[in-house]
Write an enzyme that holds these catalytic residues in place. Structure first.
Site, PDB file in Angstrom:
ATOM      1  N   SER A  45       0.839  -0.985  -0.123  1.00 12.75           N
ATOM      2  CA  SER A  45       0.039  -0.170  -0.050  1.00 12.75           C
ATOM      3  C   SER A  45       0.884   1.298   0.009  1.00 12.75           C
ATOM      4  CB  SER A  45      -0.923   0.066   1.130  1.00 12.75           C
ATOM      5  OG  SER A  45      -0.214  -0.089   2.370  1.00 12.75           O
ATOM      6  N   GLU A  46       1.978   1.288   0.609  1.00 13.62           N
ATOM      7  CA  GLU A  46       3.139   2.152   0.530  1.00 13.62           C
ATOM      8  C   GLU A  46       4.333   1.459   0.428  1.00 13.62           C
ATOM      9  OE1 GLU A  46      -0.536   4.593   2.369  1.00 13.62           O
ATOM     10  OE2 GLU A  46       0.783   2.823   2.994  1.00 13.62           O
ATOM     11  N   THR A  47       5.454   2.419  -0.239  1.00 16.99           N
ATOM     12  CA  THR A  47       6.792   2.122  -0.403  1.00 16.99           C
ATOM     13  C   THR A  47       7.611   3.554   0.088  1.00 16.99           C
ATOM     14  OG1 THR A  47       6.619   0.300  -1.915  1.00 16.99           O
ATOM     15  CG2 THR A  47       8.796   1.364  -1.581  1.00 16.99           C
TER      16      THR A  47
END
Length: 242
Positions: A45-47
């Site tokens: 969902s995020e990096t």
């Protein structure tokens, strides 16, 4: 090959569940298009791309776009920098924010970050009748946009219900097709907003079983906290540039 630290953020007390996060340290030479391409390829969902661990300078990317502020990436990076540098950071510096994000770590290892309501992504919130209704939601596959008149909760909405209102316990799920994922296992920024809107300290059982803690700070800030587990390092190829 490039090393990506893989974390699970907002686990329960036994280290289960949590929202997966990818973090690249020493990423200052990565261009914006490379960052977006890798975030999409990893599919978390995020990096997070940490340009400078000593100052906490970083950028946050979803599979679809960059975010100025996001909860589970900042909590996760706070834990990772404490692990790799030997001292918990007191602040983190997302490059799209004018001010740094205060961070702290409790004696039990819970990592907290403080955020402004105005900096959080524009999540919608939908209160449902009870936990069973939250748990029974079935989102459509990614890439199928709601048609006119269809339920639009799948785009960027935290659905929630009281599990124990007197105790401030909430059951929640977040759907985030606008950010390139069907469902976000544990969303810190949406939980920050919910705590601020309700003016309540909350313990949120999120997704399949993750745990997000949130508390309001005045009228325009709140803080979110949780436990983080390091699941090792994943090696990925860096795409050649033209």
């Amino acid at each position: 090959m490039t090393d990506v630290h893989v974390l699970r953020v907002f686990t329960d007390a036994d280290g289960r569940f949590g929202n997966p996060l990818g973090v690249l340290l020493g990423a200052a030479d990565w261009a914006a298009d490379e960052r977006q391409e890798l975030a999409a390829r990893l599919g978390y969902s995020e990096t997070v791309f940490v340009d400078d661990a000593s100052t906490g300078r970083l950028q946050i990317f979803t599979p679809a776009c960059e975010l100025a502020f996001a909860g589970h990436p900042l909590v996760g990076v706070g834990a990772l920098l404490a692990r790799t540098t030997g001292r918990p950071p007191r602040e983190l510096r997302p490059v799209r924010l004018a001010e740094p994000v205060p961070a702290r770590t409790d004696h039990d290892g819970t990592v907290w970050v403080r955020g402004a309501v105005a900096d959080a992504p524009p999540w919608e919130h939908e209160r449902l009748a009870g936990p069973a209704e939250v748990e029974g939601l079935v989102p459509p596959p990614l890439g199928r946009s709601p048609s006119a008149g269809e339920d639009k909760r799948w785009r960027r909405t935290q659905t929630w219900a009281w599990q124990d209102e007197a105790a401030g316990e909430v059951r929640a799920r977040v759907f985030a097709a606008d950010y390139g994922v069907v469902e976000d296992e544990a969303c810190g920024s949406a939980s920050l907003l919910l705590s601020a809107y309700l003016s309540r300290e909350l313990t949120i059982r999120h997704g399949r079983g993750s745990v997000v803690r949130a508390r309001p700070l005045g009228t325009d800030h709140a803080e979110i906290g949780g436990r983080v587990v390091h699941d090792g390092v994943r090696q990925v190829a860096r795409m050649p540039r033209p």
